[in-house]
Design a protein around this motif. Structure first.
Motif, mmCIF file in Angstrom:
data_model
loop_
_atom_site.group_PDB
_atom_site.id
_atom_site.type_symbol
_atom_site.label_atom_id
_atom_site.label_comp_id
_atom_site.label_asym_id
_atom_site.label_seq_id
_atom_site.Cartn_x
_atom_site.Cartn_y
_atom_site.Cartn_z
ATOM 1 N N VAL A 124 0.906 -1.204 0.204
ATOM 2 C CA VAL A 124 -0.070 0.044 0.090
ATOM 3 C C VAL A 124 0.894 1.097 -0.048
ATOM 4 N N THR A 125 0.578 2.399 -1.030
ATOM 5 C CA THR A 125 1.334 3.310 -1.129
ATOM 6 C C THR A 125 0.457 4.534 -0.478
ATOM 7 N N TRP A 126 0.670 5.264 0.288
ATOM 8 C CA TRP A 126 0.007 6.634 0.644
ATOM 9 C C TRP A 126 0.827 7.904 0.008
ATOM 10 N N THR A 127 0.069 8.697 -0.771
ATOM 11 C CA THR A 127 0.549 9.949 -1.544
ATOM 12 C C THR A 127 -0.103 11.125 -0.937
ATOM 13 N N ASN A 128 0.617 11.972 -0.424
ATOM 14 C CA ASN A 128 0.126 13.458 0.337
ATOM 15 C C ASN A 128 0.128 14.443 -1.010
ATOM 16 N N ARG A 129 -1.094 14.621 -1.241
ATOM 17 C CA ARG A 129 -1.272 15.799 -2.309
ATOM 18 C C ARG A 129 -1.768 17.120 -1.785
ATOM 19 N N ASP A 130 -1.543 17.291 -0.268
ATOM 20 C CA ASP A 130 -1.860 18.535 0.203
ATOM 21 C C ASP A 130 -0.610 19.521 0.313
ATOM 22 N N PRO A 163 1.047 -0.956 21.314
ATOM 23 C CA PRO A 163 1.755 0.084 20.870
ATOM 24 C C PRO A 163 1.487 0.329 19.123
ATOM 25 N N PRO A 164 1.925 1.305 18.502
ATOM 26 C CA PRO A 164 1.595 1.363 16.821
ATOM 27 C C PRO A 164 2.430 0.224 16.261
ATOM 28 N N LEU A 165 1.598 -0.301 15.056
ATOM 29 C CA LEU A 165 2.287 -1.403 14.228
ATOM 30 C C LEU A 165 3.142 -0.691 13.101
ATOM 31 N N PHE A 166 2.875 0.473 12.735
ATOM 32 C CA PHE A 166 3.390 1.117 11.929
ATOM 33 C C PHE A 166 3.675 2.522 12.039
ATOM 34 N N LYS A 167 4.719 3.400 11.627
ATOM 35 C CA LYS A 167 4.651 4.970 11.652
ATOM 36 C C LYS A 167 5.288 5.406 10.318
ATOM 37 N N ALA A 168 4.888 5.938 9.644
ATOM 38 C CA ALA A 168 5.652 6.746 8.439
ATOM 39 C C ALA A 168 6.184 7.912 8.925
ATOM 40 N N HIS A 169 7.175 8.361 8.511
ATOM 41 C CA HIS A 169 7.926 9.648 8.722
ATOM 42 C C HIS A 169 6.986 10.383 7.977
ATOM 43 N N VAL A 170 7.309 11.713 8.382
ATOM 44 C CA VAL A 170 6.133 12.811 7.894
ATOM 45 C C VAL A 170 6.559 12.871 6.280
ATOM 46 N N MET A 171 5.256 13.089 5.826
ATOM 47 C CA MET A 171 5.340 13.287 4.219
ATOM 48 C C MET A 171 5.146 14.671 3.941
ATOM 49 N N GLU A 175 5.036 13.635 -1.180
ATOM 50 C CA GLU A 175 6.003 12.516 -1.025
ATOM 51 C C GLU A 175 5.075 11.530 -0.401
ATOM 52 N N THR A 176 5.763 10.173 -0.429
ATOM 53 C CA THR A 176 4.821 8.796 -0.191
ATOM 54 C C THR A 176 5.267 8.142 0.840
ATOM 55 N N PHE A 177 4.550 7.043 1.348
ATOM 56 C CA PHE A 177 4.869 6.103 2.408
ATOM 57 C C PHE A 177 4.239 4.777 1.786
ATOM 58 N N GLU A 178 5.365 3.774 1.968
ATOM 59 C CA GLU A 178 4.808 2.516 1.628
ATOM 60 C C GLU A 178 5.036 1.332 2.801
ATOM 61 N N ARG A 179 3.879 0.521 2.672
ATOM 62 C CA ARG A 179 4.233 -0.521 3.639
ATOM 63 C C ARG A 179 3.546 -1.888 2.853
ATOM 64 N N VAL A 180 4.076 -3.077 3.128
ATOM 65 C CA VAL A 180 3.522 -4.442 2.608
ATOM 66 C C VAL A 180 2.729 -4.928 3.623
#
Ligand code: CU
Lengths: 307, 104
Positions: free
Chosen positions: B45-51, B63-71, B75-80
């Protein structure tokens, strides 16, 4: 009763008149007045509020956030405040170079400056640590993420709070149990006649829940402040002047020096508002607060960077 | 470099189908779209910030299972997502922004 209504009326008229905030404490109560007016020039001491400088942001809404912060500091300097409060989002992405550039501009002003972090200042993997190291001389030691502290000046007790960490899914700003316990201890020995100024990044009153403009546990902090005769709560985050008076508590949010944000609910999102280049400086600003001895509220003056 | 590639290849084959599925979430106006994304196990899954304001992606689990660095913008964040289940998440800067990935 009448006095209360009058104060509210005066506060709202003055706040909408300009963009810089000058706070005056008169007889321990914050009072609003226009920068440059005789009222604000009273005998009290004054301090300035600068907010949301977002150094590092360079997009259509403002390509020169360093320049607009410099303009804001020039306005502050002209007012000769005792010190400056910065209510967060000093930087845009918590990058060391952004902190450097902001510190250079704010430091060049020569004013003692008291900071609280915004959510844009704690994006580093180390959380609040880099911000504390750079900007907070007085953070509460030994508390994880403890970017909060208090100090006294001219008989007024100032409390800087951190409501931008440990945010919960679906929630608003957050103070957390440790900070509230600290606040209770901090206020415990103080007389009810001590004027209190609280400053934090996110509003401590619910401005607009759908955009996250409020703080989940602010009512716990406000309950601790209820016994004080004069409480002034200053915030940033929403990049516009808004205020509310509730009993003895005056809430006031300041303009940004970087970009404006829309009025609550007036746009699809709270993202940066784009205005004509010629109009930008009229929607950015700083604030001054004057504390005047005698009876009456602190005077807050919001001054825009330009016409 | 070469050694690492040789080691990684059989591992990747063992865990995922040869051609991993992909899905995306976009961020516009402080909203994750789609708010609920259903994917098969193994999907990237890829998140893309268009703001023009930064956002992040933080697992709502404790506790959180995943955490993206700020986008920042674009910029994008990917996680399988290899494990079946429901994975709610939110934006660490603007926690009223929420989404869910359902892995079947
Ligand atoms: Cu966000």
């Amino acid at each position: 009763m009448t006095e209360h209504l009058d104060r509210r009326h005066a506060l709202s008229c003055m706040a909408w008149a300009g963009g810089g905030l000058l706070w005056t404490v008169v007889g321990g109560v914050p009072r609003a007045g226009l920068i440059g007016s005789a009222q604000a020039a009273g005998t009290g001491f004054s301090f300035a509020q600068v907010s949301d400088s977002h150094i590092g942001f360079a997009k259509e809404a403002n390509m020169d956030t360093k320049g607009t912060l410099e303009s804001g500091m020039a306005l502050v300097k002209a007012r000769k405040p005792a010190f400056v409060l910065h209510t967060g989002d000093v930087s845009h992405l918590s990058k060391p170079a952004e902190f450097d550039a902001a510190a250079a501009i704010l430091g060049a002003s020569g004013f003692d400056t008291h900071y609280v972090p915004g959510e844009h200042d704690v994006l580093d993997e180390k959380g609040t640590a880099p911000f504390i190291e750079r900007f907070q001389k007085r953070q509460t030691q030994g508390t994880p993420g403890g970017a909060y502290y208090s100090f006294d000046a001219n008989g007024v007790h100032f409390v800087g709070l951190n409501n931008v960490v440990n945010l919960k899914a679906g929630g608003l700003g957050n103070l957390g149990a440790a900070q509230i316990a600290w606040l209770e201890k901090d206020l415990a020995g103080r007389t009810a006649s001590t004027p209190i100024v609280v400053f934090a990044h996110i509003p401590l009153w619910t401005v607009y829940e759908a955009w996250g403009w409020g703080t989940d546990d602010s009512s716990k902090a406000l309950a601790l402040l209820a016994r004080f005769g004069s409480v002034t709560v200053l915030n940033g985050h929403i990049h516009q002047v808004l205020q509310k008076v509730e009993g003895n508590v005056a809430f006031h949010s300041a303009r940004s020096t970087a970009f404006p944000q829309p009025a609550p609910g007036s746009a699809p999102s709270p993202g940066p508002m784009k205005v004509d280049a010629g109009k930008l400086r009229s929607v950015l600003g700083v604030a001054s607060v004057t504390v005047v001895p005698g009876q009456g509220p602190l005077a807050i003056v919001d001054t825009p960077l330009g016409a | 470099m070469l050694r690492r590639a040789l080691l990684a290849a059989p591992l990747a084959l063992a865990v995922r189908p040869a051609r991993a599925a992909e899905a995306s979430v976009t961020i516009d106006n402080f909203v994750f779209t789609p708010p609920v994304l259903t994917v098969a196990a193994g999907t990237k899954v890829t998140w893309t910030n268009r703001d023009d304001i930064p956002h992040s992606v933080v697992s709502a689990a404790q506790p959180p299972l995943f955490k993206a660095h700020v986008m920042d913008t674009d910029e994008t964040f990917e996680r399988v997502f290899d494990t079946k289940g429901t994975f709610p998440y939110f934006c660490g800067l603007h926690p009223h922004m929420q989404g869910t990935v359902i892995v079947t």
